[in-house]
Design an enzyme around this catalytic site. Structure first.
Site, PDB file in Angstrom:
ATOM      1  N   LYS A   9      -3.656  -2.781  16.072  1.00  0.00           N
ATOM      2  CA  LYS A   9      -4.893  -3.226  15.442  1.00  0.00           C
ATOM      3  C   LYS A   9      -4.697  -4.487  14.593  1.00  0.00           C
ATOM      4  O   LYS A   9      -5.438  -5.455  14.724  1.00  0.00           O
ATOM      5  CB  LYS A   9      -5.361  -2.050  14.567  1.00  0.00           C
ATOM      6  CG  LYS A   9      -6.691  -2.141  13.978  1.00  0.00           C
ATOM      7  CD  LYS A   9      -7.126  -0.744  13.469  1.00  0.00           C
ATOM      8  CE  LYS A   9      -6.106   0.052  12.679  1.00  0.00           C
ATOM      9  NZ  LYS A   9      -5.732  -0.456  11.377  1.00  0.00           N
ATOM     10  N   ARG A  85     -12.321   3.585   6.495  1.00  0.00           N
ATOM     11  CA  ARG A  85     -11.463   4.632   7.044  1.00  0.00           C
ATOM     12  C   ARG A  85     -12.071   6.017   6.834  1.00  0.00           C
ATOM     13  O   ARG A  85     -11.477   7.008   7.277  1.00  0.00           O
ATOM     14  CB  ARG A  85     -10.102   4.581   6.345  1.00  0.00           C
ATOM     15  CG  ARG A  85      -9.025   3.840   7.105  1.00  0.00           C
ATOM     16  CD  ARG A  85      -7.771   3.911   6.255  1.00  0.00           C
ATOM     17  NE  ARG A  85      -6.553   3.721   6.956  1.00  0.00           N
ATOM     18  CZ  ARG A  85      -5.947   2.556   7.116  1.00  0.00           C
ATOM     19  NH1 ARG A  85      -6.502   1.459   6.687  1.00  0.00           N
ATOM     20  NH2 ARG A  85      -4.779   2.481   7.712  1.00  0.00           N
ATOM     21  N   ARG A 122       8.153  -0.507  14.482  1.00  0.00           N
ATOM     22  CA  ARG A 122       7.351  -1.567  13.838  1.00  0.00           C
ATOM     23  C   ARG A 122       8.108  -2.216  12.678  1.00  0.00           C
ATOM     24  O   ARG A 122       8.705  -1.562  11.844  1.00  0.00           O
ATOM     25  CB  ARG A 122       6.038  -0.974  13.321  1.00  0.00           C
ATOM     26  CG  ARG A 122       5.238  -1.999  12.525  1.00  0.00           C
ATOM     27  CD  ARG A 122       3.811  -1.598  12.357  1.00  0.00           C
ATOM     28  NE  ARG A 122       3.610  -0.567  11.349  1.00  0.00           N
ATOM     29  CZ  ARG A 122       2.400  -0.165  10.951  1.00  0.00           C
ATOM     30  NH1 ARG A 122       1.321  -0.691  11.507  1.00  0.00           N
ATOM     31  NH2 ARG A 122       2.273   0.780  10.040  1.00  0.00           N
ATOM     32  N   ARG A 154       8.336  -1.250   6.979  1.00  0.00           N
ATOM     33  CA  ARG A 154       7.489  -0.909   5.850  1.00  0.00           C
ATOM     34  C   ARG A 154       7.956   0.390   5.198  1.00  0.00           C
ATOM     35  O   ARG A 154       8.403   1.297   5.892  1.00  0.00           O
ATOM     36  CB  ARG A 154       6.033  -0.751   6.321  1.00  0.00           C
ATOM     37  CG  ARG A 154       5.341  -2.067   6.462  1.00  0.00           C
ATOM     38  CD  ARG A 154       4.023  -1.984   7.149  1.00  0.00           C
ATOM     39  NE  ARG A 154       3.205  -0.811   6.813  1.00  0.00           N
ATOM     40  CZ  ARG A 154       1.939  -0.660   7.215  1.00  0.00           C
ATOM     41  NH1 ARG A 154       1.366  -1.580   7.940  1.00  0.00           N
ATOM     42  NH2 ARG A 154       1.262   0.421   6.886  1.00  0.00           N
ATOM     43  N   ARG A 165      -0.403   9.958   8.164  1.00  0.00           N
ATOM     44  CA  ARG A 165      -1.452   8.967   8.446  1.00  0.00           C
ATOM     45  C   ARG A 165      -2.196   9.306   9.738  1.00  0.00           C
ATOM     46  O   ARG A 165      -3.405   9.164   9.825  1.00  0.00           O
ATOM     47  CB  ARG A 165      -0.861   7.553   8.553  1.00  0.00           C
ATOM     48  CG  ARG A 165      -0.309   7.035   7.240  1.00  0.00           C
ATOM     49  CD  ARG A 165      -0.404   5.524   7.113  1.00  0.00           C
ATOM     50  NE  ARG A 165       0.275   4.781   8.153  1.00  0.00           N
ATOM     51  CZ  ARG A 165       1.569   4.493   8.160  1.00  0.00           C
ATOM     52  NH1 ARG A 165       2.342   4.917   7.175  1.00  0.00           N
ATOM     53  NH2 ARG A 165       2.100   3.784   9.123  1.00  0.00           N
TER      54      ARG A 165
HETATM   55  P1  ADP Z   1      -1.648   0.590   9.303  1.00  0.00           P
HETATM   56  O1  ADP Z   1      -1.193  -0.838   9.480  1.00  0.00           O
HETATM   57  O2  ADP Z   1      -0.551   1.594   9.398  1.00  0.00           O
HETATM   58  O3  ADP Z   1      -2.873   0.890  10.116  1.00  0.00           O
HETATM   59  P2  ADP Z   1      -2.765  -0.292   6.827  1.00  0.00           P
HETATM   60  O4  ADP Z   1      -1.847  -1.418   6.661  1.00  0.00           O
HETATM   61  O5  ADP Z   1      -4.176  -0.587   7.246  1.00  0.00           O
HETATM   62  O6  ADP Z   1      -2.126   0.774   7.804  1.00  0.00           O
HETATM   63  O7  ADP Z   1      -2.854   0.556   5.475  1.00  0.00           O
HETATM   64  C1  ADP Z   1      -1.677   1.011   4.807  1.00  0.00           C
HETATM   65  C2  ADP Z   1      -2.056   2.016   3.765  1.00  0.00           C
HETATM   66  O8  ADP Z   1      -2.966   1.441   2.806  1.00  0.00           O
HETATM   67  C3  ADP Z   1      -2.820   3.241   4.293  1.00  0.00           C
HETATM   68  O9  ADP Z   1      -1.937   4.222   4.810  1.00  0.00           O
HETATM   69  C4  ADP Z   1      -3.541   3.712   3.036  1.00  0.00           C
HETATM   70  O10 ADP Z   1      -2.669   4.382   2.140  1.00  0.00           O
HETATM   71  C5  ADP Z   1      -3.942   2.386   2.389  1.00  0.00           C
HETATM   72  N1  ADP Z   1      -5.272   1.934   2.832  1.00  0.00           N
HETATM   73  C6  ADP Z   1      -5.557   0.799   3.547  1.00  0.00           C
HETATM   74  N2  ADP Z   1      -6.877   0.704   3.802  1.00  0.00           N
HETATM   75  C7  ADP Z   1      -7.444   1.810   3.258  1.00  0.00           C
HETATM   76  C8  ADP Z   1      -8.778   2.319   3.205  1.00  0.00           C
HETATM   77  N3  ADP Z   1      -9.798   1.671   3.783  1.00  0.00           N
HETATM   78  N4  ADP Z   1      -8.983   3.493   2.554  1.00  0.00           N
HETATM   79  C9  ADP Z   1      -7.981   4.165   1.975  1.00  0.00           C
HETATM   80  N5  ADP Z   1      -6.698   3.762   1.994  1.00  0.00           N
HETATM   81  C10 ADP Z   1      -6.424   2.596   2.631  1.00  0.00           C
END
Ligand code: ADP
Length: 210
Positions: A9, A85, A122, A154, A165
């Site tokens: 994504k 989310r 990743r 990460r 997650r």
């Molecule tokens: P990934 O790249 O794994 O899809 P993100 O980088 O978007 O994850 O987000 C990393 C973390 O930041 C999430 O696991 C969550 O803890 C927090 N986070 C990001 N966006 C949101 C959101 N819209 N609502 C709640 N927590 C969020």
């Protein structure tokens, strides 16, 4: 854009934002920047992120409201990555964006077992957030080909946090597929395939809607 963590994504949203020349707004990147800068938000969010949980809806809606009010987001639109989310976030987003409603939501569809293997490989640039897949043949320290920053794993890409997650995606985020589907805004794009192939499907889906 919706989609399981590890569906590609982030990378695809960055490509789309360059292609359509609109800002890429990633709540994950914004939270990680706050953690790096040691702000109050960053201190509070660090443990939540590392455990694979979700930061509270009120905080997230506050962050996105402020961001969407900036000039670059008010001109030609934007691509949201990682927000909303939860259904509560989506309801607030519709209110915040009432003047320029959210017109299209893409669900980048990749099955859970496939994203699990992608996530363990990743790696991410600490500075510009570019994503990479490790093959084990990289020279160390690994530097980003875009900006020369350090490419690292990460802190929240541990097996426990990854599973948490993915569980939260199913319970909290998947209901958004019905939420946006029922209002005719959802387009599902198959996220399985080579990155260029998936990007092609995404641009075609956006162009068909414009
Ligand atoms: P990934 O790249 O794994 O899809 P993100 O980088 O978007 O994850 O987000 C990393 C973390 O930041 C999430 O696991 C969550 O803890 C927090 N986070 C990001 N966006 C949101 C959101 N819209 N609502 C709640 N927590 C969020």
């Amino acid at each position: 854009m919706l989609g399981r963590q590890g569906a590609g994504k982030g990378t695809q949203c960055i490509r789309l934002s360059r292609h359509f020349v609109v800002p890429h707004i990633s709540t994950g990147d914004m939270l990680r920047a706050a953690v790096r800068e040691g702000t109050e938000l960053g201190k509070m969010a660090k443990a939540v992120i590392d455990s694979g949980s979700l930061v509270g809806d009120d905080i997230m809606v506050g962050i996105i409201t402020e961001r969407l009010d900036q000039d670059d987001a008010r001109v030609r639109g934007y691509i949201l990555d990682g927000f909303p989310r939860t259904v509560a976030q989506a309801v607030s987003l519709d209110a915040v964006a009432a003047k320029r409603p959210i017109d299209m939501v893409i669900d980048l569809d990749v099955p859970r077992d496939l994203v699990l293997s992608r996530l363990s490989a990743r790696r991410m640039c600490r500075d510009c957030a570019a994503n990479y897949q490790a093959t084990g043949n990289e020279s160390q320290p690994w530097t980003c080909e875009n900006c020369g920053g350090d490419v690292v794993q990460r802190d929240d890409d541990t097996p426990e946090a990854i599973n948490r997650r993915l569980d939260l995606y199913e319970s909290q985020t998947q209901p958004l597929i019905d939420f946006y589907g029922s209002t005719g805004r959802l387009v599902t794009v198959d996220g399985v395939g080579a990155p260029d192939e998936v990007f092609e499907r995404l641009t075609r889906a956006v162009e068909q809607r414009r």
